[in-house]
Design an enzyme around this catalytic site. Structure first.
Site, short mmCIF file in Angstrom:
data_model
loop_
_atom_site.label_atom_id
_atom_site.label_comp_id
_atom_site.label_asym_id
_atom_site.label_seq_id
_atom_site.Cartn_x
_atom_site.Cartn_y
_atom_site.Cartn_z
N ASN A 167 -20.34 -0.48 9.95
CA ASN A 167 -20.16 0.94 9.62
C ASN A 167 -20.28 1.08 8.12
O ASN A 167 -19.33 0.80 7.37
CB ASN A 167 -18.79 1.41 10.09
CG ASN A 167 -18.70 1.41 11.60
OD1 ASN A 167 -19.26 2.28 12.26
ND2 ASN A 167 -18.05 0.40 12.15
N GLU A 168 -21.46 1.46 7.69
CA GLU A 168 -21.75 1.52 6.26
C GLU A 168 -21.17 2.80 5.65
O GLU A 168 -20.75 3.70 6.38
CB GLU A 168 -23.28 1.47 6.06
CG GLU A 168 -23.94 0.18 6.52
CD GLU A 168 -23.63 -1.03 5.64
OE1 GLU A 168 -22.71 -0.97 4.81
OE2 GLU A 168 -24.33 -2.06 5.79
N PRO A 169 -21.16 2.88 4.31
CA PRO A 169 -20.67 4.08 3.65
C PRO A 169 -21.28 5.34 4.28
O PRO A 169 -22.48 5.38 4.54
CB PRO A 169 -21.13 3.91 2.21
CG PRO A 169 -21.17 2.43 2.03
CD PRO A 169 -21.59 1.86 3.35
#
Ligand code: F6R
Length: 642
Positions: A167-169
């Site tokens: 879950n990236e920025p």
């Protein structure tokens, strides 16, 4: 382990900047054993009640020690995984399970193949699905977790982007399991595993934040200095979607388990005077004063009583009597770290110099984990040591062959072929052999292990480059040692454990040279990495040799590799470089022709040499701002006590 709200008032005050419970362990191994113990206890508790234990698992370097310990508990204490169901966080997309980089491969290699978990209990996102099938697959993955009653315990690592799972920025709090695009920093971090950045998949399937947050308990692990900044932000900063790990502040049962380097930027560790009364030793006094200078943008000698009082340093001020007393002492302490004579200055008093005058000249042994770290980290100091007449030896601990590109191999084999045709017409032309190497490279898939011939050529290339760089700074060929430590020679990114053979190689070289001065890479970053293992081999060797008469006269200096610079309060020696020396250092680095474009692991678009040059210049600027003389650049070292 306690939760934040169960702590005593005093503990709460110490942790007043922290919004998540943090457990700090001496090192990653001890911490990993603790985490494995928690998992084992949960499995047993559930087994005792005839219940299934549902675990959410992570991959990457952080949980490796945990899995190793779980395997150990299974093999030695009969810990059974028969009642365990696992759900892995993520998988690259597209990805087939047979590839070494797949998380299926990883989980089997590190855990599943060594325990008694039924194969039908293992769940890992499927990287082979067609894009149009992924949505449904993800929904089914979530439902399956629900069918088992949700995750009892979720294990997490943390990416430098602050990602959990993938879950990236930008991921939202209610994001479900889904297909995502990887952040460019994550791609750069994975480049090593895929041998080059171009081979890294740009997408992945990941459990969503909502899925993770629904776990009954969460343990996030982080090891090494390179995680320190993101840990501080996640634990102490606001909850923001550009740092997904900060969402964990909202979870009721979460712990961050850290080794000391990963915890080093937490306020209570890095700036303890802000949370409690400190017992002030010289190091802490120096650190606090340098911090105050940077905070107020003032040189040391201009700091006033008021400055100390207003910024949480009244305890220090009260103990030392006045700002003047502190300022003079700290100023001198910084001043005395600076020397243009890293091997000691002959015929001068060494009372206020970091290195001894005698003996002169010194036998100096510089250990370099890869064939180039010496130039990157201390090229300027090497130049000075040689020019000042010391007998300098450089020892390259590993072959570094992994980092040579296949294109460079082709260039060299074609050269050999051309050379044979041109100058050695009578000799049996080595076409067969050259074809063999070229065919291998042509058919090589990302991640395939190189055949021995290719590895040898890559080793030779790095040997040639280091010898020419060494020669350029004036080190005689016979003082350049290639140790080829066996732990490195797996042909893959994953290295073997350090063995007695590796340590013995270091012992033998130290015994042969009997150095007065040793320089070594003191990196705590990347606990499973090559630099850390190379340092372990040196500290083990020093321990073996500690009773030898000559070693009592040996001083050890640690430099930092490309990832992190020493904190200035930890620097015991600072070697200034003039603009000319900095230029010469750059030329020496460039002689590592196949490496000079290597990008810095922490900066997507910056070559390591550029990053280090800027770092050397920045160090000089900080010294200047503290009120010392103004230099172009500086390399810094910490003294290691044997
Ligand atoms: C792995 C995962 C990632 C990693 C993170 C840290 O399944 O989802 O979030 O935990 O990238 O990786 P390491 O542990 O290699 O530093």
């Amino acid at each position: 382990m306690a939760k934040l709200n169960n702590l005593s008032l005093e503990e709460k005050l110490h942790r007043k900047y922290e919004n998540i419970y943090t457990g700090i362990f001496e090192d990653a191994d001890i911490a990993s054993k603790w985490v494995a113990g928690e998992i084992a206890a949960l499995i047993k508790e559930k087994a005792g009640k005839n219940e299934t234990c549902v675990l959410g698992l992570a991959t990457g370097s952080s949980p490796i020690g945990v899995y190793k310990e779980l395997v150990h508990l299974h093999q030695t204490q009969g810990l059974s995984f028969k009642n365990v169901v696992t759900f892995n966080l993520d998988e690259y997309y597209p990805m087939t399970p047979d590839r070494q980089q797949s998380y299926v491969y990883f989980m089997h290699e590190h855990l599943f193949d060594h325990i008694d978990i039924p194969s039908e209990n293992i769940n890992i996102p499927d990287g082979t699905k067609a894009v149009h099938e992924i949505y449904e697959f993800c929904q089914a993955y979530e439902q399956k977790i629900q069918v088992f009653g949700g995750l009892d315990l979720q294990i997490l690592g943390i990416g430098r982007t602050g990602h959990i799972g993938f879950n990236e920025p930008g991921s939202s709090l209610n994001s479900p399991t889904r297909l995502i695009s990887l952040d460019s920093i994550t791609i750069a971090d994975a480049a090593g595993d895929f041998y080059s950045i171009e081979n890294v998949p740009t997408r992945a399937i990941t459990m969503g934040i909502e899925t993770i947050m629904a776990a009954k308990r969460i343990i996030l692990m982080a090891w090494g200095e390179k995680k320190a900044t993101v840990i501080k932000e996640a634990v102490e900063g606001p909850i923001v979607d550009h740092l997904p790990a900060s969402y964990l502040q909202m979870h009721a049962n979460v712990q961050f388990i850290l080794d000391q380097p990963a915890a080093s930027e937490l306020t209570r560790i890095g700036w303890p005077w802000l949370v409690r009364e400190c017992s002030w030793d010289d190091k802490l006094e120096k650190k606090a004063t340098a911090w105050l200078c940077q905070k107020l943008d003032k040189p040391i000698l201009k700091l006033t009583n008021r400055d100390y009082n207003d910024t949480g340093l009244s305890g220090l001020l009260a103990e030392r009597g006045s700002a003047y007393n502190i300022n003079i002492k700290v100023f001198n302490s910084f001043q005395h770290t600076i020397t243009g004579w890293p091997g000691g200055k002959p015929n001068e008093s060494d009372k206020y110099r970091p290195e001894r005058t005698e003996p002169f000249p010194k036998k100096v042994l510089v250990f370099s984990p890869h064939p180039d770290d010496d130039m990157f980290a201390m090229g300027g100091t090497l130049i000075r040591l040689v020019e000042q007449g010391h007998q300098v030896h450089v020892a390259y601990q590993t072959s570094g062959n992994i980092a040579v590109s296949d294109d460079d191999v082709i260039l060299f084999v074609e050269f050999i072929k051309g050379f044979e045709n041109e100058f050695n017409k009578d000799a049996k032309v080595q076409n067969e052999w050259v074809k063999h190497v070229k065919d291998f490279i042509k058919n090589k898939k990302p991640g395939d292990v190189d055949i021995e011939e290719v590895r040898k050529i890559k080793t030779l290339i790095r040997k040639g480059e280091s010898t020419s760089a060494g020669r350029f700074v004036g080190i005689p060929d016979e003082n350049i040692h290639f140790m080829n430590m066996p732990f490195y020679e797996t042909g893959t990114i994953k290295k073997a454990d350090l063995s007695n053979i590796d340590v013995q190689l270091v012992v033998d070289l130290m015994k042969e040279i009997k150095p007065h001065q040793i320089f070594a890479a003191g990196d705590l970053t990347d606990p499973h990495g090559t630099h850390r293992k190379c340092l372990n081999a040196i500290t083990k060797a020093l321990n073996i040799l500690k009773d030898e008469a000559w070693i009592k006269n040996t001083w050890v200096w640690l430099y930092k590799g490309p990832w992190q610079e020493l904190k200035l309060s930890e620097a015991d020696m600072a070697v200034p470089l003039s603009p000319e020396e900095l230029k010469k250092k750059r030329t020496a680095i460039f002689l590592h022709r196949t490496q000079k474009e290597t990008l810095h692991p922490g900066h997507e678009n910056k070559e390591i040499w550029r990053h280090i040059e800027e770092r050397n210049i920045a160090t000089a600027k900080i010294y200047d701002k503290l009120g010392m003389a103004e230099y172009e650049a500086m390399e810094v070292f910490a003294k290691y006590i044997i």
